[in-house]
Design a protein around this motif. Structure first.
Motif, PDB file in Angstrom:
ATOM      1  N   ALA A   1      27.437  28.384  54.145  1.00 51.95           N
ATOM      2  CA  ALA A   1      27.646  26.942  54.014  1.00 51.95           C
ATOM      3  C   ALA A   1      27.151  26.376  52.680  1.00 51.95           C
ATOM      4  N   PRO A   2      25.993  26.819  52.164  1.00 52.00           N
ATOM      5  CA  PRO A   2      25.560  26.282  50.867  1.00 52.00           C
ATOM      6  C   PRO A   2      26.563  26.531  49.748  1.00 52.00           C
ATOM      7  N   ASP A   3      27.325  27.625  49.830  1.00 47.26           N
ATOM      8  CA  ASP A   3      28.371  27.883  48.836  1.00 47.26           C
ATOM      9  C   ASP A   3      29.664  27.155  49.192  1.00 47.26           C
ATOM     10  N   MET A   4      30.016  27.136  50.460  1.00 49.27           N
ATOM     11  CA  MET A   4      31.243  26.475  50.889  1.00 49.27           C
ATOM     12  C   MET A   4      31.222  24.986  50.551  1.00 49.27           C
ATOM     13  N   ARG A   5      30.068  24.367  50.647  1.00 47.31           N
ATOM     14  CA  ARG A   5      29.989  22.919  50.443  1.00 47.31           C
ATOM     15  C   ARG A   5      30.195  22.499  48.989  1.00 47.31           C
ATOM     16  N   LYS A   6      30.217  23.476  48.085  1.00 53.61           N
ATOM     17  CA  LYS A   6      30.523  23.152  46.691  1.00 53.61           C
ATOM     18  C   LYS A   6      31.956  22.644  46.552  1.00 53.61           C
ATOM     19  N   TYR A   7      32.807  23.034  47.502  1.00 53.77           N
ATOM     20  CA  TYR A   7      34.239  22.757  47.361  1.00 53.77           C
ATOM     21  C   TYR A   7      34.804  21.890  48.480  1.00 53.77           C
ATOM     22  N   GLY A   8      34.058  21.680  49.537  1.00 54.41           N
ATOM     23  CA  GLY A   8      34.522  20.844  50.637  1.00 54.41           C
ATOM     24  C   GLY A   8      33.353  20.217  51.361  1.00 54.41           C
ATOM     25  N   ASP A   9      33.636  19.209  52.169  1.00 48.67           N
ATOM     26  CA  ASP A   9      32.581  18.476  52.864  1.00 48.67           C
ATOM     27  C   ASP A   9      32.649  18.725  54.363  1.00 48.67           C
TER      28      ASP A   9
ATOM     29  N   THR B   1      34.641  38.719  53.819  1.00 53.44           N
ATOM     30  CA  THR B   1      34.240  39.980  53.190  1.00 53.44           C
ATOM     31  C   THR B   1      34.051  39.713  51.698  1.00 53.44           C
ATOM     32  N   GLN B   2      32.940  39.080  51.386  1.00 54.25           N
ATOM     33  CA  GLN B   2      32.731  38.538  50.047  1.00 54.25           C
ATOM     34  C   GLN B   2      32.619  39.608  48.974  1.00 54.25           C
ATOM     35  N   GLN B   3      32.472  40.886  49.379  1.00 57.25           N
ATOM     36  CA  GLN B   3      32.446  41.944  48.371  1.00 57.25           C
ATOM     37  C   GLN B   3      33.760  42.017  47.600  1.00 57.25           C
ATOM     38  N   ARG B   4      34.843  41.509  48.183  1.00 60.87           N
ATOM     39  CA  ARG B   4      36.130  41.512  47.483  1.00 60.87           C
ATOM     40  C   ARG B   4      36.110  40.617  46.243  1.00 60.87           C
ATOM     41  N   SER B   5      35.134  39.728  46.165  1.00 64.39           N
ATOM     42  CA  SER B   5      35.030  38.847  44.995  1.00 64.39           C
ATOM     43  C   SER B   5      33.809  39.184  44.142  1.00 64.39           C
ATOM     44  N   ASN B   6      33.203  40.331  44.419  1.00 66.37           N
ATOM     45  CA  ASN B   6      32.019  40.755  43.674  1.00 66.37           C
ATOM     46  C   ASN B   6      32.458  41.565  42.456  1.00 66.37           C
ATOM     47  N   PRO B   7      31.995  41.205  41.241  1.00 71.67           N
ATOM     48  CA  PRO B   7      32.446  41.886  40.017  1.00 71.67           C
ATOM     49  C   PRO B   7      32.256  43.401  40.041  1.00 71.67           C
ATOM     50  N   LYS B   8      31.177  43.882  40.654  1.00 71.78           N
ATOM     51  CA  LYS B   8      30.938  45.331  40.683  1.00 71.78           C
ATOM     52  C   LYS B   8      32.024  46.052  41.474  1.00 71.78           C
ATOM     53  N   PHE B   9      32.383  45.494  42.626  1.00 66.90           N
ATOM     54  CA  PHE B   9      33.406  46.134  43.445  1.00 66.90           C
ATOM     55  C   PHE B   9      34.783  46.031  42.784  1.00 66.90           C
TER      56      PHE B   9
ATOM     57  N   GLU C   1      41.720  41.379  36.699  1.00 64.29           N
ATOM     58  CA  GLU C   1      42.579  40.354  37.307  1.00 64.29           C
ATOM     59  C   GLU C   1      43.700  41.000  38.120  1.00 64.29           C
ATOM     60  N   LYS C   2      44.197  42.141  37.663  1.00 62.78           N
ATOM     61  CA  LYS C   2      45.248  42.836  38.407  1.00 62.78           C
ATOM     62  C   LYS C   2      44.749  43.257  39.789  1.00 62.78           C
ATOM     63  N   VAL C   3      43.513  43.754  39.852  1.00 56.75           N
ATOM     64  CA  VAL C   3      42.902  44.090  41.138  1.00 56.75           C
ATOM     65  C   VAL C   3      42.780  42.843  41.999  1.00 56.75           C
ATOM     66  N   TYR C   4      42.448  41.719  41.374  1.00 58.94           N
ATOM     67  CA  TYR C   4      42.176  40.458  42.079  1.00 58.94           C
ATOM     68  C   TYR C   4      43.466  39.656  42.299  1.00 58.94           C
ATOM     69  N   LYS C   5      44.549  40.359  42.593  1.00 62.98           N
ATOM     70  CA  LYS C   5      45.849  39.753  42.907  1.00 62.98           C
ATOM     71  C   LYS C   5      46.345  38.833  41.785  1.00 62.98           C
ATOM     72  N   ASN C   6      46.002  39.206  40.547  1.00 66.24           N
ATOM     73  CA  ASN C   6      46.443  38.447  39.374  1.00 66.24           C
ATOM     74  C   ASN C   6      46.036  36.982  39.430  1.00 66.24           C
TER      75      ASN C   6
ATOM     76  N   LEU D   1      39.230  35.318  38.238  1.00 65.86           N
ATOM     77  CA  LEU D   1      38.064  35.892  38.901  1.00 65.86           C
ATOM     78  C   LEU D   1      37.050  34.782  39.174  1.00 65.86           C
ATOM     79  N   VAL D   2      36.888  34.449  40.448  1.00 63.62           N
ATOM     80  CA  VAL D   2      35.983  33.370  40.845  1.00 63.62           C
ATOM     81  C   VAL D   2      35.186  33.830  42.064  1.00 63.62           C
ATOM     82  N   ASP D   3      34.276  33.015  42.536  1.00 66.03           N
ATOM     83  CA  ASP D   3      33.531  33.380  43.736  1.00 66.03           C
ATOM     84  C   ASP D   3      34.447  33.314  44.956  1.00 66.03           C
ATOM     85  N   HIS D   4      34.006  33.923  46.042  1.00 59.59           N
ATOM     86  CA  HIS D   4      34.845  34.118  47.223  1.00 59.59           C
ATOM     87  C   HIS D   4      35.285  32.794  47.844  1.00 59.59           C
ATOM     88  N   PHE D   5      34.424  31.803  47.784  1.00 55.60           N
ATOM     89  CA  PHE D   5      34.739  30.512  48.403  1.00 55.60           C
ATOM     90  C   PHE D   5      35.712  29.719  47.539  1.00 55.60           C
TER      91      PHE D   5
END
Length: 474
Positions: free
Chosen positions: A81-89, A188-196, A391-396, A399-403
């Motif tokens: 929620a602390p991350d989700m609330r950056k973009y919605g209320d 599955t927030q690892q999909r938006s993690n730069p290392k993965f 970016e190709k891995v990230y569906k073109n 690259l941003v956070d998961h939320f």
């Protein structure tokens, strides 16, 4: 306050159920002709999710520690929620525990200046036209039912992992998501993690040669003492918490070193009971097997066999079911091998360094949330990846956070990075591993028909029976 917020819908009110059923039946007809049209009336607000006065409105269903640990009484900001609330209320919070939803409502007041409405029944949310997104952080056994009904009600969904409790629920999620054209992100927030993402860019670029195997080390599950029957904690609606699964006595014992300071069948500890979860196989497995499946290139097809090489449970089993209902029952130790039709193996283990090891003909790389290692990684200094390989891995997409990826996908009506369809395939491997572990034998699987081959008993675990009044409406 509107009528819908002062009337708490009860589980057995036939007139309310009939009204809900008729509304959803009409909605399904509308969605069949064009799901995007449902979002059109809210598009302006959604497109401005970064503007202070023009943001999507979110309803939280489940306000435990995965949503925000502060709502459990622990003064830590851990949770989504602390991350989700950056973009919605958050404008509504819902939980079967009155204490948690009260704390959650107070938290939202600190975030926006206005306390979110508090409801005990998630169905009160589905009928609200002002809700854009439903954020699901309940125990696993509730995920699919709430997500499906939210999609049918025209809401976009952010659902914490694992998406489902059974393979059959995953098939239903796929069908309804495709039918309604809702935007659904799995947590599955690892999909938006730069290392993965970097690890997954190395593989198709040939940096470890021909891929041969992936090993997922997900950790073992805990055991518990015998848990006595106990009084349900004040404020917790135990019947509602159990929801779709067969009813059972509440059990609890104080003294555990965890966030609830207890062993129990309830909050936080639900993941160690097959009735509510799949143990570590779907807890951390939903993360690592998801990445491994992605890296193996098998997100559209499942394995052909799953073999439980070794499995240890804390209680005895008969016909795949635990014989003792007083202790945690999910597998504590395991080595399970899934094989795909191309011969590539995916292994799930309780031991080893938590993370994923990809092995190829010319090398190996290891990745987890803390590090990415291997010769192919070291060679990046002198031989970097091609432009836009990440970016190709990230569906073109950027690259941003998961939320943010989810909110941008909802704005653009594009598939998010952790979509229902590929997650269902990856999670099916986890579910099959759990079935094989419970039965103690290899399972042959037809990934096209999504059926067990030649084993009716194993096939019976693909779905489950729901308690009367808690069936999934599709």
């Amino acid at each position: 306050m509107s009528q819908i917020l002062v009337v708490i819908v009860t589980w057995k009110e036939n007139m309310t159920d009939l009204k809900s059923m008729n509304r959803r039946r009409m909605l399904r007809t509308t969605l069949a002709w064009g799901g995007a049209a449902v979002f059109a009336s809210r598009t302006d607000r959604a497109q401005g999710f970064m503007a202070a006065n023009d943001r999507p409105q979110v309803a939280a269903v489940g306000t435990g520690s995965r949503w925000c640990q502060k709502a459990t009484g622990i003064d830590r900001p851990y949770g989504s929620a602390p991350d989700m609330r950056k973009y919605g209320d958050y404008v509504v919070v819902c939980d079967a525990d009155e204490n948690r939803r009260s704390l959650a409502s107070m938290l939202t007041k600190g975030w926006t200046g206005t306390a979110a409405d508090s409801v005990a029944d998630y169905r009160a949310i589905l009928d609200r036209d002002d809700i854009d997104i439903v954020h699901i952080s309940t125990p696993d056994h509730w995920h699919a039912k709430i997500a499906i009904e939210a999609m049918l009600a025209g809401k976009d969904v952010y659902c914490e992992k694992p998406m489902t409790l059974t393979i059959d629920e995953g098939k239903k999620m796929v069908d309804v998501c495709r039918q309604t054209e809702r935007i659904v992100q799995i947590g599955t927030q690892q999909r938006s993690n730069p290392k993965f993402i970097q690890a997954l860019a190395l593989i198709p670029d040939g940096r470890i040669g021909t891929l041969q195997k992936a090993t997922c080390s997900v950790g073992g599950a805990p055991t518990s003492p015998m848990l006595p029957k106990a009084d349900v904690p004040q404020g917790l609606d135990w019947d509602k918490w159990q929801g779709p699964v067969p009813g059972s006595d509440f059990r609890s014992l104080a003294g555990n070193k965890n966030e609830t300071s207890s062993w129990s069948r309830g909050h936080y500890e639900f993941r160690w009971w097959y009735e509510y979860s799949g143990g570590k196989l779907t807890d951390w497995g939903a993360h690592h097997v998801d990445i491994a499946t992605w890296g193996l290139g098998n997100t559209k097809m499942g394995p052909i066999s799953v073999n439980p090489i070794s499995v240890k449970h804390p209680v005895s089993f008969k016909d795949g079911y635990p014989t003792d209902n007083t202790q945690y029952n999910t597998a504590t130790e395991f080595q399970i091998q899934a094989t795909f039709d191309d011969g590539i193996e995916l292994e799930i283990r309780h031991d080893g360094d938590n993370g994923i090891l990809f092995e190829g003909s010319d090398g190996r790389i290891f990745v987890n949330r803390g590090r990415l290692t291997g010769k192919a990684v070291e060679d990046l200094k002198s031989n970097p990846l091609p432009d836009r390989a990440l970016e190709k891995v990230y569906k073109n997409r950027p690259l941003v956070d998961h939320f943010r990826n989810f909110f941008e996908a909802a704005t653009d009506r594009k598939e998010p990075i952790s979509d229902v369809f590929s997650h269902h395939r990856a999670l099916s491997t986890c579910h099959l591993a759990g079935i094989a572990a419970r039965l103690g034998r290899e399972i042959k699987w037809d990934p096209k028909k999504e059926q067990v081959v030649g084993d009716d008993q194993a096939q019976s675990f693909i779905a489950r029976d729901y308690r009367d009044g808690f069936e999934i409406e599709t």
